[in-house]
Write an enzyme that holds these catalytic residues in place. Structure first.
Site, PDB file in Angstrom:
ATOM      1  N   LYS A   1      -6.491  -4.112   8.182  1.00 17.45           N
ATOM      2  CA  LYS A   1      -6.609  -2.725   7.711  1.00 17.45           C
ATOM      3  C   LYS A   1      -7.396  -2.760   6.389  1.00 17.45           C
ATOM      4  O   LYS A   1      -6.863  -3.099   5.345  1.00 17.45           O
ATOM      5  CB  LYS A   1      -5.216  -2.128   7.483  1.00 17.45           C
ATOM      6  CG  LYS A   1      -5.190  -0.810   6.678  1.00 17.45           C
ATOM      7  CD  LYS A   1      -5.980   0.297   7.332  1.00 17.45           C
ATOM      8  CE  LYS A   1      -5.799   1.616   6.570  1.00 17.45           C
ATOM      9  NZ  LYS A   1      -6.452   1.596   5.228  1.00 17.45           N
TER      10      LYS A   1
ATOM     11  N   GLU B   1      -1.989 -10.981  -3.448  1.00 17.44           N
ATOM     12  CA  GLU B   1      -2.957 -11.288  -4.504  1.00 17.44           C
ATOM     13  C   GLU B   1      -3.226  -9.976  -5.211  1.00 17.44           C
ATOM     14  O   GLU B   1      -3.842  -9.064  -4.651  1.00 17.44           O
ATOM     15  CB  GLU B   1      -4.231 -11.893  -3.911  1.00 17.44           C
ATOM     16  CG  GLU B   1      -5.097 -12.593  -4.952  1.00 17.44           C
ATOM     17  CD  GLU B   1      -6.022 -11.637  -5.675  1.00 17.44           C
ATOM     18  OE1 GLU B   1      -5.714 -11.318  -6.857  1.00 17.44           O
ATOM     19  OE2 GLU B   1      -7.017 -11.201  -5.096  1.00 17.44           O
TER      20      GLU B   1
ATOM     21  N   CYS C   1     -10.550  -8.595  -9.930  1.00 16.25           N
ATOM     22  CA  CYS C   1      -9.202  -8.798 -10.451  1.00 16.25           C
ATOM     23  C   CYS C   1      -9.116  -9.966 -11.427  1.00 16.25           C
ATOM     24  O   CYS C   1      -8.241  -9.988 -12.295  1.00 16.25           O
ATOM     25  CB  CYS C   1      -8.220  -9.006  -9.301  1.00 16.25           C
ATOM     26  SG  CYS C   1      -8.677 -10.335  -8.170  1.00 16.25           S
TER      27      CYS C   1
ATOM     28  N   GLU D   1      -4.589  -3.112 -16.195  1.00 12.62           N
ATOM     29  CA  GLU D   1      -5.854  -3.405 -15.517  1.00 12.62           C
ATOM     30  C   GLU D   1      -6.686  -2.132 -15.400  1.00 12.62           C
ATOM     31  O   GLU D   1      -6.267  -1.153 -14.783  1.00 12.62           O
ATOM     32  CB  GLU D   1      -5.585  -3.988 -14.132  1.00 12.62           C
ATOM     33  CG  GLU D   1      -6.825  -4.469 -13.420  1.00 12.62           C
ATOM     34  CD  GLU D   1      -6.515  -5.166 -12.108  1.00 12.62           C
ATOM     35  OE1 GLU D   1      -7.078  -6.247 -11.864  1.00 12.62           O
ATOM     36  OE2 GLU D   1      -5.697  -4.634 -11.330  1.00 12.62           O
TER      37      GLU D   1
END
Length: 489
Positions: free
Chosen positions: A183, A259, A293, A392
């Protein structure tokens, strides 16, 4: 590449390219805001059919036991991707906003070649290990450890590096003997749908082994975590969504790989070449508009040279102008969407509210009325307690923070909910190694070293995730361990 008759991309379910039950949804070019075309829009019933196909392929065929077939199929996929690499490159630049230069590495060509590592690993892997004979409880027994596929894997992937992340899940999961339902993110459906077309038309993957379900519904991936027919969910994305995936998976106690986010530190020690280090740090934050990331978005520098470090970083970032990702010279392209641009701008506004200043950047480029662009930005004057230093941002934004020596630099670097990556720069290799050893992160670059490689594990500590992707460790994430004990007469 071929599309369905109505001009949209397709789902891949049970070996067939099919339309989505919810119709189609548009995919945009983030540099121009133009509609590129449409993608198949799946609903919950489509996802259910994909899961059922994957379950049946795992339970009723010899896929998990036929290593030679798996190796051949993964290599066929690599060959097909190589053959169509130029078409894929143009799709990636247009849909992801990825700078053309990056498609020669981690945005496209690198992940294609990395499939070879998965195939080679499966081909040479020691699937069974003889533990020898023993006599537990006085009973002579021969023990064998068998490594076997987990089963049906639900893979949920983000938009920032779609080929790298899609293939980093598909390659090892399939080579290890699992069946997969992928997905992808709604922002980059064509990148995933192209895989489905190549699998259906150019490989011998049996029906149901690989299923690719594109959808405008961000929540559709949660069905993979909740469904008892799925044995493992492999998710890459935000930490907040990772928590939801973990919660959903808990109901069936399925295996989870995560992750997640990062707020990594680039540590410059007082004996390093400050100008070089700060320039490297600033440049890395501009690549792909900071949408990675593991990018080191906190620059930790000696307090006595703080102003010099800020000026150097700002000079580098000011020289990098956001531009057309199709231009070979572009480093910093657009953000993926208006929503993401507004999110980054919200953090820039917050930086000012927290007492920070901009050494460069701070908003939308004056010459970019169209496209989801943000100027490369250096934030100065804040400590590690500021939200822009802890959360972040996922944009071309660098926060410069002062430290008071090696121990303080380690303290600041580790003072984060994340633990994904880090960098250490020092003219003394032993000193750099000592600092690197104390960082609570999954990967560390020391004095220019590169950790990204197909044979090297990638992942994080703390809220940056669970498990490892790539390398042998990444391959073994998709395996179970079985002990077979046979009585000896």
């Amino acid at each position: 590449m071929a599309l369905l008759a109505d001009g949209t991309s397709a789902l891949l379910i049970d070996g067939k390219l099919v339309p989505g039950s919810s119709g189609t949804f548009p995919t945009l070019n983030p540099a121009t805001e133009d509609v590129l075309g449409t993608a198949a829009d799946a609903d919950a019933e489509d996802m259910g059919r994909a899961i059922e196909a994957a379950r049946r392929a795992f339970d009723e065929t010899d896929w998990s036991r036929n290593t030679a077939l798996r190796v051949r199929c993964v290599r066929q996929l690599r060959a097909a991707l190589r053959e169509h690499v130029e078409e894929l490159r143009e799709i990636t630049i247009a849909e992801v906003g990825a700078p053309r230069m990056l498609t020669a590495t981690a945005q496209l060509e690198g992940p294609i070649e990395d499939l070879g590592f998965s195939a080679d690993t499966a081909e040479s892997y020691q699937w069974n290990q003889d533990l020898g004979q023993a006599a537990p409880m006085g009973i002579p027994t021969r023990r064998t450890i068998a490594r076997e596929a987990v089963g049906v894997v639900g893979a949920i992937t983000p938009w920032n590096f779609p080929h790298q992340i899609n293939l980093a899940k598909l390659g090892p999961a399939l080579a290890a003997g699992n069946t997969v339902v992928l997905k992808p993110a709604p922002d980059t459906p064509w990148c995933a749908a192209a895989l489905g077309e190549l699998i259906a038309g150019h490989t011998d993957f049996p029906p149901g082994v690989v299923n690719i379900v594109t959808s405008s519904d961000h929540s559709l991936g949660s069905l993979l975590a909740k469904d008892p027919r799925v044995d493992m969910v492999s998710f890459t994305g935000s930490t907040a969504t990772g928590r939801s995936v973990m919660t959903d998976a808990a109901a069936t106690i399925k295996k989870v790989f995560l992750e997640l986010g990062g707020k990594s530190a680039f540590v410059v020690l007082d004996d390093a070449d400050l100008a070089s280090a700060c320039s490297v740090s600033a440049f890395s934050v501009c690549m792909h508009a900071g949408q990675g990331c593991a990018i080191t978005t906190r620059l930790l520098v000696p307090r006595a040279r703080y102003d010099e470090a800020v000026a150097t970083a700002a000079a580098t970032m000011s020289s990098i102008k956001p531009g057309d990702p199709s231009d070979p010279g572009t480093v910093c392209g657009p953000l993926i969407s208006a929503r993401q641009r507004d999110r980054v701008q919200g953090y820039l506004d917050l930086a000012v509210a927290e007492g920070g200043t901009f050494a460069c950047g701070g908003g939308r480029p004056a010459d970019k009325a169209v496209g989801f662009f943000i100027e490369p930005t250096v934030i100065a004057g804040l400590t590690n307690e500021a939200r822009v230093a802890r959360e972040e941002i996922f944009g071309p934004v660098l926060t410069v923070i002062a430290h008071d020596g090696d121990d303080d630099a380690v303290r600041i670097a580790n003072d984060s909910p994340y633990g994904l990556s880090g960098t250490v720069m020092s003219s003394d290799p032993d000193r750099a190694a000592s600092v690197a050893a104390r960082l609570r992160v999954g990967t560390v670059a020391v004095n220019g070293g590169v950790w990204y490689s197909a044979d090297a594990p990638f992942g994080g500590y703390k809220q940056s995730g669970i498990g490892r992707e790539m390398g042998l460790a990444g391959f073994e994430e998709y395996l179970e361990t079985k002990l077979i004990a046979t009585g000896v007469q």
